[in-house]
Design a protein around this motif. Sequence first.
Motif, mmCIF file in Angstrom:
data_model
loop_
_atom_site.group_PDB
_atom_site.id
_atom_site.type_symbol
_atom_site.label_atom_id
_atom_site.label_comp_id
_atom_site.label_asym_id
_atom_site.label_seq_id
_atom_site.Cartn_x
_atom_site.Cartn_y
_atom_site.Cartn_z
ATOM 1 N N THR A 151 35.462 16.489 30.028
ATOM 2 C CA THR A 151 35.202 15.286 29.252
ATOM 3 C C THR A 151 36.113 14.165 29.721
ATOM 4 O OG1 THR A 151 36.804 15.860 27.526
ATOM 5 C CG2 THR A 151 34.532 16.605 27.215
ATOM 6 N N ASP A 153 37.245 9.847 28.440
ATOM 7 C CA ASP A 153 37.084 8.723 27.521
ATOM 8 C C ASP A 153 36.676 7.494 28.323
ATOM 9 O OD1 ASP A 153 37.909 10.319 25.409
ATOM 10 O OD2 ASP A 153 40.013 9.769 25.657
ATOM 11 N N GLU A 154 35.617 6.844 27.909
ATOM 12 C CA GLU A 154 35.104 5.647 28.589
ATOM 13 C C GLU A 154 35.661 4.428 27.876
ATOM 14 O OE1 GLU A 154 34.181 3.648 31.084
ATOM 15 O OE2 GLU A 154 32.625 5.150 31.497
ATOM 16 N N TYR A 155 36.807 3.927 28.379
ATOM 17 C CA TYR A 155 37.471 2.845 27.653
ATOM 18 C C TYR A 155 36.737 1.522 27.722
ATOM 19 C CZ TYR A 155 39.520 2.801 32.375
ATOM 20 O OH TYR A 155 39.699 2.859 33.731
ATOM 21 N N THR A 157 33.583 1.172 27.118
ATOM 22 C CA THR A 157 32.586 1.173 26.043
ATOM 23 C C THR A 157 33.138 1.725 24.726
ATOM 24 O OG1 THR A 157 31.786 3.387 26.642
ATOM 25 C CG2 THR A 157 30.750 1.505 27.742
ATOM 26 N N GLU A 159 33.762 4.883 24.187
ATOM 27 C CA GLU A 159 33.277 6.251 23.972
ATOM 28 C C GLU A 159 34.382 7.272 24.251
ATOM 29 O OE1 GLU A 159 28.951 6.667 25.540
ATOM 30 O OE2 GLU A 159 29.881 5.072 26.707
ATOM 31 N N HIS A 160 34.439 8.291 23.402
ATOM 32 C CA HIS A 160 35.425 9.353 23.558
ATOM 33 C C HIS A 160 34.739 10.660 23.947
ATOM 34 C CE1 HIS A 160 39.107 7.432 21.893
ATOM 35 N NE2 HIS A 160 38.198 6.637 21.332
ATOM 36 N N ASP A 161 35.423 11.416 24.794
ATOM 37 C CA ASP A 161 34.997 12.776 25.148
ATOM 38 C C ASP A 161 33.561 12.841 25.664
ATOM 39 O OD1 ASP A 161 37.475 13.904 24.358
ATOM 40 O OD2 ASP A 161 36.834 13.848 22.270
ATOM 41 N N LYS A 162 33.234 11.959 26.593
ATOM 42 C CA LYS A 162 31.921 12.029 27.246
ATOM 43 C C LYS A 162 31.872 13.250 28.161
ATOM 44 C CE LYS A 162 29.920 8.413 28.861
ATOM 45 N NZ LYS A 162 29.612 7.195 29.661
ATOM 46 N N ASP A 182 27.637 11.648 35.066
ATOM 47 C CA ASP A 182 27.834 11.165 33.693
ATOM 48 C C ASP A 182 26.646 11.670 32.872
ATOM 49 O OD1 ASP A 182 28.181 9.795 31.348
ATOM 50 O OD2 ASP A 182 28.419 7.829 32.267
ATOM 51 N N PRO A 184 25.767 11.893 29.610
ATOM 52 C CA PRO A 184 25.091 11.155 28.541
ATOM 53 C C PRO A 184 24.089 10.108 29.030
ATOM 54 C CG PRO A 184 27.416 11.375 28.033
ATOM 55 C CD PRO A 184 27.234 11.825 29.456
#
Length: 201
Positions: A151, A153-155, A157, A159-162, A182, A184
Amino acid sequence: MKPTLLACSLLVLAAGTRVVPTAQQDGQDPQGQMAEMMAKVAKLTRPGKHHEELRRFLGTWDTEMRMFMGGQATPPDKGTWECKWLMDGRWLEARGKGTMMGQPSQSFMLMGYDNFKQSFVSTYVSSFDTAMLEAEGDMTPDGKSLITYGTLDEYLTGEHDKMVKYAWRFLSEDEIVLEVHDLPIGETNTKVVEVRYKRRK
């Protein structure tokens, strides 16, 4: 009372000190119990056939990294990657140098095989981030790819734990391709990074 991993560790640290398990109180044979315990320790702590697979990564490599958006690739960022044993036969360390989006970059990866998890495990850090990325997975049945998942984290956007998929493709002894997906995004065009490794002669 069953012996614990802590007890096994103390046995190793004692290096010759005799430790007798407390199995006598429940009627079990302490020597037999000790032998069984040590056999389990040996199985879970000694390098095996999966660790041999790690040798594929050893060496010095020239790299080309491309980023993808909607299936379109950026021009390659070039660099080098050196992989060697951190602990012989157990843990690899790999250090990369090059550029990323035109800026100097460095990376470090630790990889091994965890006998208890029965999975390959890795940890990755770079000079481009403050995050530590971890992944876990297995070889494909044909032995041509190592697939791990982790996982991040997409800082950009929030989003956490993608969920992220890392696919190491062994094209030959001298060429490896790493794909970063990616998940998701969906079911197609999930590849966001590709790194090609060519062994330096």
